[in-house]
Design a protein around this motif. Structure first.
Motif, PDB file in Angstrom:
ATOM      1  N   TRP A  99      53.454  39.223   4.923  1.00 36.87           N
ATOM      2  CA  TRP A  99      52.536  38.383   5.696  1.00 36.87           C
ATOM      3  C   TRP A  99      51.956  39.082   6.921  1.00 36.87           C
ATOM      4  O   TRP A  99      50.837  38.768   7.362  1.00 36.87           O
ATOM      5  CB  TRP A  99      53.221  37.069   6.105  1.00 36.87           C
ATOM      6  CG  TRP A  99      54.167  37.228   7.278  1.00 36.87           C
ATOM      7  CD1 TRP A  99      55.494  37.504   7.220  1.00 36.87           C
ATOM      8  CD2 TRP A  99      53.830  37.146   8.665  1.00 36.87           C
ATOM      9  NE1 TRP A  99      56.018  37.616   8.463  1.00 36.87           N
ATOM     10  CE2 TRP A  99      55.016  37.376   9.387  1.00 36.87           C
ATOM     11  CE3 TRP A  99      52.649  36.881   9.366  1.00 36.87           C
ATOM     12  CZ2 TRP A  99      55.052  37.376  10.762  1.00 36.87           C
ATOM     13  CZ3 TRP A  99      52.697  36.870  10.759  1.00 36.87           C
ATOM     14  CH2 TRP A  99      53.891  37.110  11.437  1.00 36.87           C
ATOM     15  N   TRP A 100      52.696  40.079   7.496  1.00 35.46           N
ATOM     16  CA  TRP A 100      52.229  40.672   8.754  1.00 35.46           C
ATOM     17  C   TRP A 100      51.244  41.827   8.560  1.00 35.46           C
ATOM     18  O   TRP A 100      50.851  42.479   9.534  1.00 35.46           O
ATOM     19  CB  TRP A 100      53.410  41.114   9.619  1.00 35.46           C
ATOM     20  CG  TRP A 100      54.450  41.964   8.940  1.00 35.46           C
ATOM     21  CD1 TRP A 100      55.627  41.527   8.403  1.00 35.46           C
ATOM     22  CD2 TRP A 100      54.411  43.381   8.713  1.00 35.46           C
ATOM     23  NE1 TRP A 100      56.326  42.573   7.848  1.00 35.46           N
ATOM     24  CE2 TRP A 100      55.602  43.738   8.032  1.00 35.46           C
ATOM     25  CE3 TRP A 100      53.496  44.394   9.001  1.00 35.46           C
ATOM     26  CZ2 TRP A 100      55.899  45.033   7.646  1.00 35.46           C
ATOM     27  CZ3 TRP A 100      53.795  45.695   8.628  1.00 35.46           C
ATOM     28  CH2 TRP A 100      54.972  45.996   7.949  1.00 35.46           C
ATOM     29  N   ILE A 101      50.840  42.085   7.313  1.00 39.27           N
ATOM     30  CA  ILE A 101      49.788  43.102   7.113  1.00 39.27           C
ATOM     31  C   ILE A 101      48.482  42.553   7.696  1.00 39.27           C
ATOM     32  O   ILE A 101      48.088  41.422   7.416  1.00 39.27           O
ATOM     33  CB  ILE A 101      49.626  43.412   5.615  1.00 39.27           C
ATOM     34  CG1 ILE A 101      50.887  44.092   5.075  1.00 39.27           C
ATOM     35  CG2 ILE A 101      48.397  44.293   5.356  1.00 39.27           C
ATOM     36  CD1 ILE A 101      51.221  45.428   5.712  1.00 39.27           C
ATOM     37  N   THR A 102      47.807  43.365   8.509  1.00 41.10           N
ATOM     38  CA  THR A 102      46.670  42.856   9.279  1.00 41.10           C
ATOM     39  C   THR A 102      45.328  43.203   8.612  1.00 41.10           C
ATOM     40  O   THR A 102      45.260  44.121   7.782  1.00 41.10           O
ATOM     41  CB  THR A 102      46.669  43.477  10.696  1.00 41.10           C
ATOM     42  OG1 THR A 102      46.420  44.885  10.544  1.00 41.10           O
ATOM     43  CG2 THR A 102      47.997  43.262  11.396  1.00 41.10           C
ATOM     44  N   PRO A 103      44.261  42.493   9.009  1.00 39.74           N
ATOM     45  CA  PRO A 103      42.929  42.827   8.466  1.00 39.74           C
ATOM     46  C   PRO A 103      42.535  44.276   8.728  1.00 39.74           C
ATOM     47  O   PRO A 103      42.023  44.956   7.846  1.00 39.74           O
ATOM     48  CB  PRO A 103      42.005  41.857   9.206  1.00 39.74           C
ATOM     49  CG  PRO A 103      42.873  40.688   9.527  1.00 39.74           C
ATOM     50  CD  PRO A 103      44.234  41.260   9.806  1.00 39.74           C
ATOM     51  N   ARG A 131      50.185  32.756  10.722  1.00 44.39           N
ATOM     52  CA  ARG A 131      50.826  32.408   9.450  1.00 44.39           C
ATOM     53  C   ARG A 131      50.158  31.220   8.767  1.00 44.39           C
ATOM     54  O   ARG A 131      50.031  31.189   7.550  1.00 44.39           O
ATOM     55  CB  ARG A 131      52.292  32.055   9.706  1.00 44.39           C
ATOM     56  CG  ARG A 131      53.217  33.237   9.805  1.00 44.39           C
ATOM     57  CD  ARG A 131      54.586  32.769  10.270  1.00 44.39           C
ATOM     58  NE  ARG A 131      55.560  33.833  10.230  1.00 44.39           N
ATOM     59  CZ  ARG A 131      56.540  33.925   9.338  1.00 44.39           C
ATOM     60  NH1 ARG A 131      56.667  33.015   8.411  1.00 44.39           N
ATOM     61  NH2 ARG A 131      57.405  34.926   9.383  1.00 44.39           N
ATOM     62  N   GLU A 132      49.754  30.225   9.585  1.00 45.57           N
ATOM     63  CA  GLU A 132      49.199  29.002   8.972  1.00 45.57           C
ATOM     64  C   GLU A 132      47.891  29.263   8.222  1.00 45.57           C
ATOM     65  O   GLU A 132      47.541  28.536   7.301  1.00 45.57           O
ATOM     66  CB  GLU A 132      49.012  27.878  10.012  1.00 45.57           C
ATOM     67  CG  GLU A 132      48.212  28.236  11.231  1.00 45.57           C
ATOM     68  CD  GLU A 132      49.069  28.825  12.355  1.00 45.57           C
ATOM     69  OE1 GLU A 132      48.642  28.778  13.497  1.00 45.57           O
ATOM     70  OE2 GLU A 132      50.182  29.349  12.091  1.00 45.57           O
ATOM     71  N   GLU A 133      47.168  30.343   8.605  1.00 47.06           N
ATOM     72  CA  GLU A 133      45.924  30.683   7.899  1.00 47.06           C
ATOM     73  C   GLU A 133      46.186  31.351   6.551  1.00 47.06           C
ATOM     74  O   GLU A 133      45.281  31.524   5.731  1.00 47.06           O
ATOM     75  CB  GLU A 133      45.067  31.634   8.754  1.00 47.06           C
ATOM     76  CG  GLU A 133      44.330  30.946   9.879  1.00 47.06           C
ATOM     77  CD  GLU A 133      43.418  31.922  10.611  1.00 47.06           C
ATOM     78  OE1 GLU A 133      42.969  32.903  10.009  1.00 47.06           O
ATOM     79  OE2 GLU A 133      43.181  31.681  11.819  1.00 47.06           O
TER      80      GLU A 133
END
Lengths: 554, 67
Positions: free
Chosen positions: A436-440, A510-512
């Motif tokens: 989940w923490w992989i960023t754009p 996270r909610e996105e």
């Protein structure tokens, strides 16, 4: 060039019926193509059987048939790895783990997922790369088509390319993905009925499958037992290159992220049908070596037997490996069957090209045009743009076809393209769906460096800036071995850079990410079904069969 | 909308009939330069196999109205 083969009235009749069928289907289906979802996603109403056969057939073009039979002649039985370890695990993984994220988020394309999971720039980058790739592959399809017509009928290259391209443009423009899927399924049956007889007759002539394997050189007749030493097998590669480059990166990169095939699963009527799509297709994929590889091995045996009178074409001193299948058709097929064999190849080409173009028009319309150039476009305008981009895509592929013509073996080239685009994308998708923490920014720069490194490695070897053994970690090596390893390095670079940049850049809340990342979804809405109808059960059956085949042909 | 299986069946049936007819024609009037294994008359029996499959698909797809 060999002397052109004459066709009888029976052959022309079979070919004419095929052309009438596909154009007729395009016209028939147009009345059911009313909305943009009908045009781009076939109305999302297909069963898993329809979507599954289309999923497989989108990959089963003339390009695949000519190229893989030619590659078997060139590299031996190792080419079966493309159909088994190089496809089945990835197809099962897509059905079990990835499809719920794709299907439940109601995206229209793979770049569409990248937009939801990451951001707009990652989507556009992948959209452009994918668009370029589909045009390139579509161009190679055109080249393969011209080869068939040139070899069999002595037709002019240019006229062949233009005539076939216009037919594909006509039926895809009329009814989009639905006509592409219908023609792909028709092509599936035409290929089996039109070409499987070549393997059967080849085996009959030589005296059985065991006799074929006995008369093929040892380096060409095994699947794994010669993979410890690259000098001992026809592909000049080690087991590590097959497992990492083909079995992991290229296979997963293609079968789980290439929109051309995944788009067929998006057309399924519900989540279970979408998940079953690649798993059902995997069983048919496993059967294909009995058509393609055996035909290639038959060609090897015949060409080594001076009394057979069989030799591949030689163009300007270079063996034309892709002529193996057409020449075997010419050897065995009498009137009537000859028309069927030619039609099977024509169908393979046209469906392969239609598949690429229907994927291209979707990605262009949604992920480039609607996303960047005209955000306010109405659904009606997007439907119009889908049709316009179909014609434009066909014209661009004609230009590409002339470029593709200069390569000695088609599939080597195609693998090169896949390792530019699909290999790094698989790293992005894997991290995006499961971490989940992989960023754009991590995803974007990972993709940029992954794709650039793959192209640079390709150019480096091609222009001899360095020796390919630096990539393959072994000597000797083949072009195919270098492709496999280049894919692995591109994947690894993308994987590493994506993680590294993600550690220092802003994460999405996270909610996105609910429904887009494993562990953050509320659970896909799938109705409970008995165990024998569950994708997981059939996925395990496919894997057991895969192991059995590999052990048998070890 | 007609099922895809209907169209597959129709196509196999029609093409199978043509291939069978070609096989029968060559049985009656063997070509001057026969292909390898022509003695097995592959057009004849392969065309019949196609017609059987075509018939089955046509029957299976006769009523469906979905894709």
């Amino acid at each position: 060039m060999q002397q052109a083969i004459g066709l009888t009235v029976f052959d022309w009749l079979v070919i004419a019926i095929y052309f009438a069928f596909v154009i007729g289907l395009g016209i028939y289906l147009k009345r059911y193509t009313r909305s943009e979802e009908d045009f781009f996603l076939a109305g999302r109403r297909n069963s898993s059987w329809v979507a599954g056969l289309a999923f497989l057939s989108a990959n089963l073009g003339a390009l695949e048939l000519l190229g893989m039979t030619g590659n078997t002649f060139k590299y031996g039985m190792y080419v079966a790895h493309f159909y088994w370890i190089g496809a089945i695990p990835a197809m099962v993984f897509l059905g079990i783990y990835m499809m719920p994220f794709y299907y439940s988020s109601r995206i229209k394309s793979i770049p569409g997922y990248l937009k939801l999971r990451f951001d707009e720039k990652t989507r556009v980058l992948n959209g452009i790369a994918f668009g370029v790739m589909t045009i390139l592959v579509s161009g190679i399809n055109l080249y393969a088509m011209a080869l068939v017509l040139h070899t069999f009928l002595g037709w002019n290259w240019d006229a062949s390319m233009w005539a076939s391209a216009v037919t594909v443009a006509a039926y895809v423009t009329l009814s989009g993905l639905m006509s592409a899927i219908f023609t792909e399924i028709i092509q599936f049956f035409l290929i089996w009925f039109g070409l499987f007889l070549v393997s059967i007759l080849g085996i009959v002539e030589i005296g059985g499958v065991d006799e074929v394997l006995r008369r093929v050189p040892p380096a060409f007749a095994a699947l794994w037992s010669t993979s410890a030493d690259p000098a001992a097998n026809g592909m000049m590669i080690t087991w590590a290159g097959i497992v990492l480059g083909l079995g992991f990166v290229l296979s997963f990169g293609y079968w789980t992220t290439d929109f051309l095939v995944v788009q067929r699963a998006f057309s399924a009527r519900d989540l279970r049908a979408a998940r079953m799509t690649p798993i059902l297709a995997s069983f048919f994929k496993m059967a294909l070596p009995f058509l393609v590889i055996i035909t290639g091995l038959v060609a090897i045996v015949l060409s080594r037997d001076a009394g057979s009178g069989f030799q591949l074409l030689v163009d300007k001193g270079q063996v034309n490996y892709d002529s193996a299948l057409p020449l075997l058709i010419a050897r065995y097929y009498p009137a009537g069957l000859m028309g069927l064999g030619v039609t099977a190849l024509l169908a393979g080409f046209m469906a392969g090209q239609a598949g690429n173009i229907s994927a291209f028009n979707t990605v262009w319309t949604y992920d480039i045009y609607h996303s960047v150039l005209n955000r306010g476009a109405s659904p009606r305008h997007l439907l119009w743009m889908g049709r316009v981009s179909t014609v434009a895509g066909i014209l661009l592929s004609i230009v590409t076809a002339y470029w593709a013509k200069s390569f000695p073996s088609i599939m080597d080239y195609m693998q090169a393209i896949f390792s530019w685009v699909n290999a790094p994308l698989f790293a992005t998708m894997l991290l995006g769906m499961f971490v989940w923490w992989i960023t754009p920014n991590g995803a974007f720069w990972g993709l940029v460096t992954g794709m650039s490194s793959s192209v640079l490695l390709y150019l480096g070897v091609k222009f001899q800036w360095f020796d390919a053994a630096r990539i393959t970690l072994s000597h000797p090596y083949s072009d195919m071995a270098a492709n496999f390893w280049r894919a692995w390095w591109a994947w690894l670079i993308c994987f590493g850079v994506t993680i590294a940049v993600s550690l220092f850049t802003a994460r999405k809340p996270r909610e996105e990410l609910a429904g887009l990342v494993k562990g953050l979804s509320a659970g896909a809405a799938e109705a409970p079904v008995p165990w024998q109808r569950r994708p997981e059960f059939w996925g395990v059956v496919a894997l057991v069969l895969l192991v059995a085949l590999n052990v048998y042909f070890w | 909308m007609r099922s895809i299986w209907f169209f597959v069946g129709l196509m196999l049936l029609v093409m199978g009939a043509i291939v069978t007819a070609a096989g029968a024609w060559q049985l009656a009037r063997p070509p001057a330069a026969p292909k390898v294994l022509a003695q097995y008359h592959p057009s004849l029996w392969w065309g019949l196999v196609m017609m059987v499959f075509g018939g089955v698909f046509l029957w299976a797809g006769r009523r469906r109205t979905d894709a």
